[in-house]
Design a protein around this motif. Structure first.
Motif: not given
Length: 367
Positions: A21-31, A41-44, A357-358, A360-367
């Motif tokens: 599995x490779x996580x593909x590059x996706x621009x998210x503009x949180x710098x 936040x990006x590290x998280x 902001x977090x 829609x970025x780091x707040x998606x739940x784990x199952x």
């Protein structure tokens, strides 16, 4: 287990990956601003997704001139290097590998983004193409603005860009990355040189296919020499023509480039494949020919299902499968695939390029 190949370990030119599995590059503009600095936040965000065998980060501009969208991270200042170390440390602690994608957007830019006139192989404006800024719109939304007319690059400017890619790669290694991916896809600077419709030069960087691949090969060779060929990957998009990039010669050009990249012994070619619902399928004969020409790792990314990825791996047409949006919304995506769990959906499109902001970025739940 259903997906034997996807969950199989893989050695990427000596770099051991725990799965395919490779996580593909996706621009998210949180710098962080000012300075386009990667942050905690990006590290998280990346650490949450480190069950991928390998992560390719969002693209990082190699210079202010190379920036095309607001709040994208850079890799050319000491503060940016320090900021990226937060991400590499966090991902490595979770046991994954991570490459930094290096880009220069060329003509896909505006002075409203970086304060500079865009540069390109030729002074041709990309038609019907926009970039985005943040100007206080409701919900913190990105505001799209048309790209501006570029200036044709001088030979000195081409030499400077090559050096900037090398410096960006060296900075990435200093920041703790396992390697870099050179962005030669999706209508950005290197892709602009590859294509006959955007490259009308008459010097050694234009005209023939051999000349149009020159910048890609020179950058790839220089980066490989600087940080190691095993740490150097290339992203290409032969079947994608948005951003005014329709070139009837591109498939032949890509195959010529692949042969030269194989001679350089770079770690991989990463195919960015169209991912919309009615997108053209990549013909099997193209995959077979590329496998025959390029001797190292081949990656396919483009809205693949696990079944589609598994089939490509079983047929030995590719070696790693990139997943983008499924990792965006499901930080534990491989575990969900293994357990056949349902997937999170994008919670709010406003947060795709959501500033700082977090949500829609780091707040998606784990199952």
């Amino acid at each position: 287990m259903k997906y034997q190949k996807l969950f199989q370990q893989y050695k990427l030119n000596g770099i051991q990956l725990e799965n395919r599995f490779l996580m593909a590059p996706m621009t998210r503009s949180r710098a962080s601003q000012p300075g386009d600095i990667p942050n905690a936040l990006m590290a998280e965000y990346y650490a949450q997704r480190s069950s991928a065998g390998i992560i390719i980060t969002e693209a990082a501009q190699i210079s202010q001139q190379g920036k095309g969208y607001a709040r994208t991270p850079g890799i050319y200042s000491a503060e940016q290097i320090k900021g990226w170390k937060l991400t590499t440390d966090a991902v490595h602690k979770k046991g994954s590998k991570i490459f930094l994608q290096l880009w220069h957007v060329g003509r896909i830019s505006s002075s409203k983004v970086n304060g500079l006139q865009p540069l390109a192989p030729s002074a041709l404006t990309a038609q019907n193409t926009s970039v985005y800024i943040f100007d206080g719109a409701p919900n913190g939304d990105a505001t799209f603005v048309p790209v501006e007319e570029p200036r044709e690059m001088t030979k000195t400017e081409i030499d400077t860009v090559i050096k900037q890619f090398v410096q960006g790669a060296e900075n990435a290694i200093e920041a703790g990355f396992d390697g870099v991916e050179i962005h030669g896809a999706n209508g950005y600077l290197i892709d602009q040189f590859l294509r006959s419709n955007s490259n009308k030069r008459t010097d050694e960087y234009g005209g023939t296919m051999e000349n149009r691949i020159r910048l890609l090969i020179e950058i790839s060779g220089a980066v490989a020499n600087a940080i190691g060929k095993e740490k150097t990957g290339i992203r290409l998009s032969p079947f994608i023509s948005f951003k005014d990039m329709n070139d009837p010669e591109i498939l032949e050009t890509i195959m010529l480039a692949a042969a030269e990249l194989s001679k350089l012994d770079v770690a991989y070619i990463h195919l960015c494949e169209a991912d919309w619902d009615d997108a053209p399928q990549i013909p099997i004969d193209f995959r077979v020919k590329l496998r025959d020409i390029f001797k190292n790792t081949i990656i396919a990314t483009g809205n693949k299902t696990p079944d589609e990825g598994e089939n490509l791996l079983e047929d030995n047409l590719v070696d790693l499968i990139g997943f983008g949006r499924n990792f965006l919304t499901n930080p534990d995506y491989p575990a969900r695939v293994k357990q056949n769990f349902s997937l999170n959906k994008i919670s709010d499109n406003h947060t795709l390029f959501g500033g700082g902001e977090a949500r829609g970025y780091t707040d998606y739940p784990f199952f």
